[in-house]
Structure formats: structure tokens, C-alpha cells
Write a protein that holds these residues in place. Structure first.
Motif, PDB file in Angstrom:
ATOM      1  N   ALA A  21      36.217  30.710  32.600  1.00 22.44           N
ATOM      2  CA  ALA A  21      37.504  30.340  33.196  1.00 22.44           C
ATOM      3  C   ALA A  21      38.555  31.412  32.938  1.00 22.44           C
ATOM      4  O   ALA A  21      39.356  31.732  33.826  1.00 22.44           O
ATOM      5  N   ILE A  22      38.560  31.998  31.755  1.00 18.08           N
ATOM      6  CA  ILE A  22      39.511  33.060  31.431  1.00 18.08           C
ATOM      7  C   ILE A  22      39.275  34.276  32.315  1.00 18.08           C
ATOM      8  O   ILE A  22      40.211  34.833  32.897  1.00 18.08           O
ATOM      9  N   VAL A  23      38.018  34.686  32.437  1.00 20.61           N
ATOM     10  CA  VAL A  23      37.687  35.855  33.253  1.00 20.61           C
ATOM     11  C   VAL A  23      38.035  35.603  34.719  1.00 20.61           C
ATOM     12  O   VAL A  23      38.620  36.459  35.394  1.00 20.61           O
ATOM     13  N   ALA A  24      37.701  34.414  35.219  1.00 24.74           N
ATOM     14  CA  ALA A  24      38.006  34.081  36.617  1.00 24.74           C
ATOM     15  C   ALA A  24      39.517  34.098  36.859  1.00 24.74           C
ATOM     16  O   ALA A  24      39.974  34.576  37.896  1.00 24.74           O
ATOM     17  N   THR A  25      40.284  33.607  35.898  1.00 25.25           N
ATOM     18  CA  THR A  25      41.748  33.601  36.025  1.00 25.25           C
ATOM     19  C   THR A  25      42.295  35.014  36.048  1.00 25.25           C
ATOM     20  O   THR A  25      43.184  35.338  36.850  1.00 25.25           O
ATOM     21  N   LEU A  26      41.783  35.883  35.178  1.00 31.86           N
ATOM     22  CA  LEU A  26      42.239  37.276  35.156  1.00 31.86           C
ATOM     23  C   LEU A  26      41.945  37.970  36.488  1.00 31.86           C
ATOM     24  O   LEU A  26      42.796  38.681  37.035  1.00 31.86           O
ATOM     25  N   ILE A  27      40.754  37.755  37.008  1.00 27.49           N
ATOM     26  CA  ILE A  27      40.367  38.390  38.275  1.00 27.49           C
ATOM     27  C   ILE A  27      41.242  37.892  39.421  1.00 27.49           C
ATOM     28  O   ILE A  27      41.738  38.683  40.224  1.00 27.49           O
ATOM     29  N   GLN A  28      41.452  36.586  39.502  1.00 28.40           N
ATOM     30  CA  GLN A  28      42.265  36.040  40.586  1.00 28.40           C
ATOM     31  C   GLN A  28      43.720  36.476  40.467  1.00 28.40           C
ATOM     32  O   GLN A  28      44.375  36.745  41.475  1.00 28.40           O
ATOM     33  N   THR A  29      44.253  36.570  39.247  1.00 27.63           N
ATOM     34  CA  THR A  29      45.628  37.028  39.053  1.00 27.63           C
ATOM     35  C   THR A  29      45.781  38.468  39.531  1.00 27.63           C
ATOM     36  O   THR A  29      46.767  38.810  40.175  1.00 27.63           O
ATOM     37  N   ALA A  30      44.794  39.302  39.227  1.00 31.89           N
ATOM     38  CA  ALA A  30      44.839  40.688  39.689  1.00 31.89           C
ATOM     39  C   ALA A  30      44.810  40.743  41.219  1.00 31.89           C
ATOM     40  O   ALA A  30      45.593  41.466  41.840  1.00 31.89           O
ATOM     41  N   LYS A  31      43.935  39.957  41.833  1.00 32.52           N
ATOM     42  CA  LYS A  31      43.840  39.947  43.289  1.00 32.52           C
ATOM     43  C   LYS A  31      45.150  39.474  43.926  1.00 32.52           C
ATOM     44  O   LYS A  31      45.582  40.027  44.939  1.00 32.52           O
ATOM     45  N   LEU A  32      45.769  38.450  43.360  1.00 25.42           N
ATOM     46  CA  LEU A  32      47.029  37.934  43.899  1.00 25.42           C
ATOM     47  C   LEU A  32      48.161  38.958  43.819  1.00 25.42           C
ATOM     48  O   LEU A  32      49.124  38.889  44.573  1.00 25.42           O
ATOM     49  N   ASN A  33      48.027  39.910  42.899  1.00 26.00           N
ATOM     50  CA  ASN A  33      49.041  40.951  42.740  1.00 26.00           C
ATOM     51  C   ASN A  33      48.620  42.267  43.388  1.00 26.00           C
ATOM     52  O   ASN A  33      49.161  43.322  43.065  1.00 26.00           O
TER      53      ASN A  33
END
Length: 78
Positions: A21-33
Motif C-alpha cells: 500500500a505504501i509503494v502503491a501510494t508513492l507511485i500514484q502520488t508521483a503520477k498525479l504530480n
């Protein structure tokens, strides 16, 4: 990340699921930015491990503040 839901089922343990969940959140946050996740994570981890970034400068490594080292203009010493 619809594909990730199936992969998370095989995390092995509760702690594995939390890490996923942490890794998925980091990846999605990067994509959103609009930041390429692999380049961002690799650079951030390298900066933290090498000591290039101090504890009081960690906010500069967040995806919305991050700039790849190649993009940062060098500071003139003179």
C-alpha cells in the motif's frame, strides 16, 4: 491501479500488504504530480542514502517539489 489489487492478495502477510500500500501510494502520488515514478524514487532514495539531503530538506524530495539533479542549475561559487 486495478491490476495491483490482485497482486496485493499475495503479499504473504499483513505487513507485506501494508508495504504494498505504501509503494502503491508513492507511485500514484508521483503520477498525479506528472513525475516519472521510477526516476523519482531512484533519485530520492539515492539522495537520502548518500546523505546529499539533510533531514530539514526532506520536503524538497516530495513529488510536487522534486527536481531531478540534472535539471537543477549548478550554484556558482564565485
Amino acid at each position: 491501479m486495478a491490476l495491483g489489487r490482485k497482486n496485493a492478495l499475495f503479499a504473504g502477510a499483513d505487513s507485506g500488504g501494508k508495504h504494498w500500500a505504501i509503494v502503491a501510494t508513492l507511485i500514484q502520488t508521483a503520477k498525479l504530480n506528472d513525475v516519472e515514478p521510477l526516476a523519482w524514487l531512484a533519485d530520492v532514495l539515492q539522495r537520502i542514502v548518500s546523505g546529499q539531503t539533510r533531514l530539514n530538506q526532506l520536503d524538497a524530495l516530495l513529488p510536487w517539489n522534486w527536481k531531478h539533479q540534472d535539471e537543477v542549475a549548478p550554484v556558482n561559487s564565485g
